[in-house]
Design a protein around this motif. Structure first.
Motif, PDB file in Angstrom:
ATOM      1  N   GLY A  26       0.683  -1.231   0.015  1.00  0.00           N
ATOM      2  CA  GLY A  26      -0.053  -0.157   0.066  1.00  0.00           C
ATOM      3  C   GLY A  26       0.874   1.220   0.029  1.00  0.00           C
ATOM      4  N   VAL A  27       1.862   1.308   0.781  1.00  0.00           N
ATOM      5  CA  VAL A  27       2.710   2.636   0.924  1.00  0.00           C
ATOM      6  C   VAL A  27       3.636   2.649  -0.270  1.00  0.00           C
ATOM      7  CG1 VAL A  27       4.912   3.184   1.919  1.00  0.00           C
ATOM      8  CG2 VAL A  27       3.143   2.318   3.529  1.00  0.00           C
ATOM      9  N   THR A  28       3.926   1.612  -0.867  1.00  0.00           N
ATOM     10  CA  THR A  28       4.848   1.710  -2.140  1.00  0.00           C
ATOM     11  C   THR A  28       3.997   2.141  -3.185  1.00  0.00           C
ATOM     12  OG1 THR A  28       6.138  -0.149  -1.675  1.00  0.00           O
ATOM     13  CG2 THR A  28       5.921   0.166  -4.116  1.00  0.00           C
ATOM     14  N   LEU A  29       2.890   1.669  -3.396  1.00  0.00           N
ATOM     15  CA  LEU A  29       1.869   2.228  -4.611  1.00  0.00           C
ATOM     16  C   LEU A  29       1.348   3.511  -4.379  1.00  0.00           C
ATOM     17  CD1 LEU A  29      -0.294  -1.158  -5.163  1.00  0.00           C
ATOM     18  CD2 LEU A  29       1.435  -0.004  -6.817  1.00  0.00           C
ATOM     19  N   GLY A  30       0.929   4.129  -3.099  1.00  0.00           N
ATOM     20  CA  GLY A  30       0.614   5.146  -2.657  1.00  0.00           C
ATOM     21  C   GLY A  30       1.521   6.252  -3.088  1.00  0.00           C
ATOM     22  N   ILE A  31       2.915   6.022  -2.923  1.00  0.00           N
ATOM     23  CA  ILE A  31       4.030   6.754  -2.841  1.00  0.00           C
ATOM     24  C   ILE A  31       4.461   7.058  -4.559  1.00  0.00           C
ATOM     25  CG2 ILE A  31       6.490   7.350  -2.772  1.00  0.00           C
ATOM     26  CD1 ILE A  31       6.452   5.950  -0.036  1.00  0.00           C
ATOM     27  N   THR A  38       8.883   5.254  14.571  1.00  0.00           N
ATOM     28  CA  THR A  38       8.963   6.524  13.775  1.00  0.00           C
ATOM     29  C   THR A  38      10.294   7.237  13.545  1.00  0.00           C
ATOM     30  OG1 THR A  38       6.675   6.889  14.764  1.00  0.00           O
ATOM     31  CG2 THR A  38       7.757   8.480  13.117  1.00  0.00           C
ATOM     32  N   VAL A  39      11.239   7.242  14.536  1.00  0.00           N
ATOM     33  CA  VAL A  39      12.480   7.535  14.321  1.00  0.00           C
ATOM     34  C   VAL A  39      13.272   6.485  13.121  1.00  0.00           C
ATOM     35  CG1 VAL A  39      14.864   7.520  15.373  1.00  0.00           C
ATOM     36  CG2 VAL A  39      13.048   8.477  16.665  1.00  0.00           C
ATOM     37  N   MET A  40      12.958   5.347  13.248  1.00  0.00           N
ATOM     38  CA  MET A  40      13.684   4.499  12.387  1.00  0.00           C
ATOM     39  C   MET A  40      13.021   4.791  10.885  1.00  0.00           C
ATOM     40  SD  MET A  40      15.800   2.956  14.060  1.00  0.00           S
ATOM     41  CE  MET A  40      16.465   1.757  12.735  1.00  0.00           C
ATOM     42  N   LEU A  41      11.736   4.882  10.873  1.00  0.00           N
ATOM     43  CA  LEU A  41      10.953   5.374   9.651  1.00  0.00           C
ATOM     44  C   LEU A  41      11.645   6.564   9.066  1.00  0.00           C
ATOM     45  CD1 LEU A  41       8.409   4.828   7.566  1.00  0.00           C
ATOM     46  CD2 LEU A  41       7.139   6.623   9.169  1.00  0.00           C
ATOM     47  N   GLY A  74       8.609   1.210   1.113  1.00  0.00           N
ATOM     48  CA  GLY A  74       7.542   0.073   1.238  1.00  0.00           C
ATOM     49  C   GLY A  74       7.931  -0.896   1.983  1.00  0.00           C
ATOM     50  N   MET A  75       9.229  -1.383   1.386  1.00  0.00           N
ATOM     51  CA  MET A  75      10.137  -2.275   2.223  1.00  0.00           C
ATOM     52  C   MET A  75      10.282  -1.948   3.748  1.00  0.00           C
ATOM     53  SD  MET A  75      12.376  -3.712  -0.767  1.00  0.00           S
ATOM     54  CE  MET A  75      13.522  -4.611   0.363  1.00  0.00           C
ATOM     55  N   LEU A  76      10.771  -0.593   3.925  1.00  0.00           N
ATOM     56  CA  LEU A  76      11.142   0.112   5.117  1.00  0.00           C
ATOM     57  C   LEU A  76       9.938  -0.222   6.158  1.00  0.00           C
ATOM     58  CD1 LEU A  76      12.661   1.900   6.935  1.00  0.00           C
ATOM     59  CD2 LEU A  76      11.804   3.769   6.014  1.00  0.00           C
ATOM     60  N   VAL A  77       8.556  -0.085   5.668  1.00  0.00           N
ATOM     61  CA  VAL A  77       7.433  -0.153   6.476  1.00  0.00           C
ATOM     62  C   VAL A  77       7.224  -1.362   6.960  1.00  0.00           C
ATOM     63  CG1 VAL A  77       4.784   0.185   6.305  1.00  0.00           C
ATOM     64  CG2 VAL A  77       6.481   2.013   5.700  1.00  0.00           C
ATOM     65  N   MET A  78       7.512  -2.269   5.713  1.00  0.00           N
ATOM     66  CA  MET A  78       7.301  -3.757   6.103  1.00  0.00           C
ATOM     67  C   MET A  78       8.555  -4.318   7.272  1.00  0.00           C
ATOM     68  SD  MET A  78       7.326  -7.068   3.513  1.00  0.00           S
ATOM     69  CE  MET A  78       8.989  -7.171   3.004  1.00  0.00           C
ATOM     70  N   GLY A  79       9.553  -3.839   6.948  1.00  0.00           N
ATOM     71  CA  GLY A  79      10.809  -3.957   8.023  1.00  0.00           C
ATOM     72  C   GLY A  79      10.225  -3.733   9.238  1.00  0.00           C
ATOM     73  N   ILE A  80       9.585  -2.337   9.366  1.00  0.00           N
ATOM     74  CA  ILE A  80       9.468  -1.934  10.912  1.00  0.00           C
ATOM     75  C   ILE A  80       8.264  -2.621  11.606  1.00  0.00           C
ATOM     76  CG2 ILE A  80       8.079   0.056  12.163  1.00  0.00           C
ATOM     77  CD1 ILE A  80       9.667   1.819  10.054  1.00  0.00           C
ATOM     78  N   GLY A  81       7.302  -3.121  10.601  1.00  0.00           N
ATOM     79  CA  GLY A  81       6.159  -3.970  10.885  1.00  0.00           C
ATOM     80  C   GLY A  81       6.772  -5.519  11.327  1.00  0.00           C
TER      81      GLY A  81
END
Length: 268
Positions: free
Chosen positions: A47-52, A149-152, A177-184
Motif C-alpha cells: 500500500g505504501v509503495t503504490l501510494g508513493i 517512527t525514528v527508524m521510519l 514500502g520495504m522499510l514500512v514492512m521491515g518496521i512491522g
C-alpha cells in the motif's frame, strides 16, 4: 492549488490505506485461515509503495502527518499546504476505513454476532486502528511508537538524501514500502506500529461513529493520543539524529560534483 492537492491526497490515501486495513480484516475475521501477521506487513508495504508512486507528482508523496508536520516545522511547507495535506490524508484514511467496513460488513456481523467491541473474545476495533498489547505499559507503548517512527524517518532520509547515496528515484517508493514492512516485522508486537497519525486517528473516529462507541478513545488508559503524538515527536527526533550523525558530514552536491569532475580529468 491546495484544493487539487487535497482531493488527490484524499483519493491516494484511500487507495493506500485500503491494502493495509483489508489485510488486518482478513486475518482477524478469517480466524487465522486467510492470512497471518506477515501478510499484514506485506500488505501495508504494498500500500505504501503504490501510494508513493501515485502521489509523488502532486504532493511529493506526503502520506504521513508526522512527516508533513516535521516538514512544516523545518520551514519546507506553508500553512496552506500543511492544512491541505493533513486534511487530504485524514479524509482519505476515514474513507478507507468506511470502505473496509462496507466490504467486510457481513463477515463483521457474523464474527461478532452484531456486537462490535474494542476488547473481549470477538474484538474487532483493532482491524481499523492500533491498540497496545495487554502486557505493555503506556510509557512502553509510547516509546515503541517513538522509536519506530525514528527508524521510519531515518530510513526515508537514507533512501532519498541526494547528498548521500540516495536510491534511484524510481526505486525509492519500493524501498519505502520495504522499510514500512521491515518496521512491522521487527517493531509491531507492542503497539501494532501505527507510526502515522493519518493511518490511526481517522479510522478510530470512524469506528466510534460506526458502532464501537467512545470505548475506542477510552480503552487502554485513553491510548488514542499516543499514535498521534509519539510519531510526530519521533519524526522530529529522527530528522535531528540524521542531521547530526549523517547530514552535516555530507558535502553539498556541487562540491561532490566538482570532485568527481576533478577525478575524471585526472583519470583522462
Amino acid at each position: 492549488t491546495a484544493t487539487r492537492t487535497l482531493l488527490t491526497l484524499l483519493s491516494l490515501f484511500l487507495f493506500t490505506q485500503v491494502f493495509g486495513l483489508s489485510s488486518v480484516a482478513q486475518v482477524v475475521l478469517g480466524k487465522g485461515t486467510t492470512g497471518h501477521y506477515l501478510s499484514i506487513n506485506i500488505a501495508f508495504g504494498i500500500g505504501v509503495t503504490l501510494g508513493i508512486y501515485a502521489a509523488r507528482g502532486v504532493s511529493g508523496a506526503h502520506l504521513n502527518a508526522a512527516i508533513t508536520i516535521t516538514q512544516w516545522v523545518l520551514g519546507n511547507l506553508s500553512w496552506t499546504k500543511l492544512a491541505a495535506y493533513i486534511t487530504g490524508q485524514f479524509l482519505g484514511s476515514f474513507m478507507a476505513a468506511a470502505t473496509i467496513f462496507a466490504l467486510y460488513y457481513d463477515a463483521l456481523c457474523d464474527y461478532t454476532q452484531g456486537n462490535f467491541t474494542v476488547s473481549g473474545p470477538t474484538a474487532t476495533a483493532m482491524i481499523f486502528s492500533t491498540y497496545p498489547a495487554p502486557n505493555v505499559s503506556l510509557q512502553g507503548a509510547f516509546f515503541t511508537e517513538f522509536a519506530a517512527t525514528v527508524m521510519l524517518i531515518l530510513g526515508v532520509l537514507v533512501i532519498s538524501d541526494h547528498k548521500n547515496s540516495a536510491a534511484l528515484k524510481g526505486a525509492q517508493p519500493m524501498l519505502s514500502g520495504m522499510l514500512v514492512m521491515g518496521i512491522g516485522l521487527g517493531m509491531g508486537l507492542n503497539t501494532g506500529y501505527a507510526i502515522n497519525p493519518s493511518r490511526d486517528l481517522p479510522p478510530r473516529i470512524f469506528t466510534a461513529m460506526a458502532g464501537w462507541g467512545m470505548d475506542v478513545f477510552m480503552a487502554d488508559h485513553s491510548w488514542w493520543w499516543v499514535p498521534v503524538a509519539a510519531p510526530i515527536l519521533g519524526c522530529l527526533a529522527g530528522v535531528f539524529i540524521y542531521k547530526i550523525c549523517i547530514g552535516i558530514h555530507n558535502e553539498p552536491d556541487h562540491e561532490t560534483e566538482d570532485k568527481k569532475e576533478e577525478a575524471g580529468t585526472e583519470t583522462s
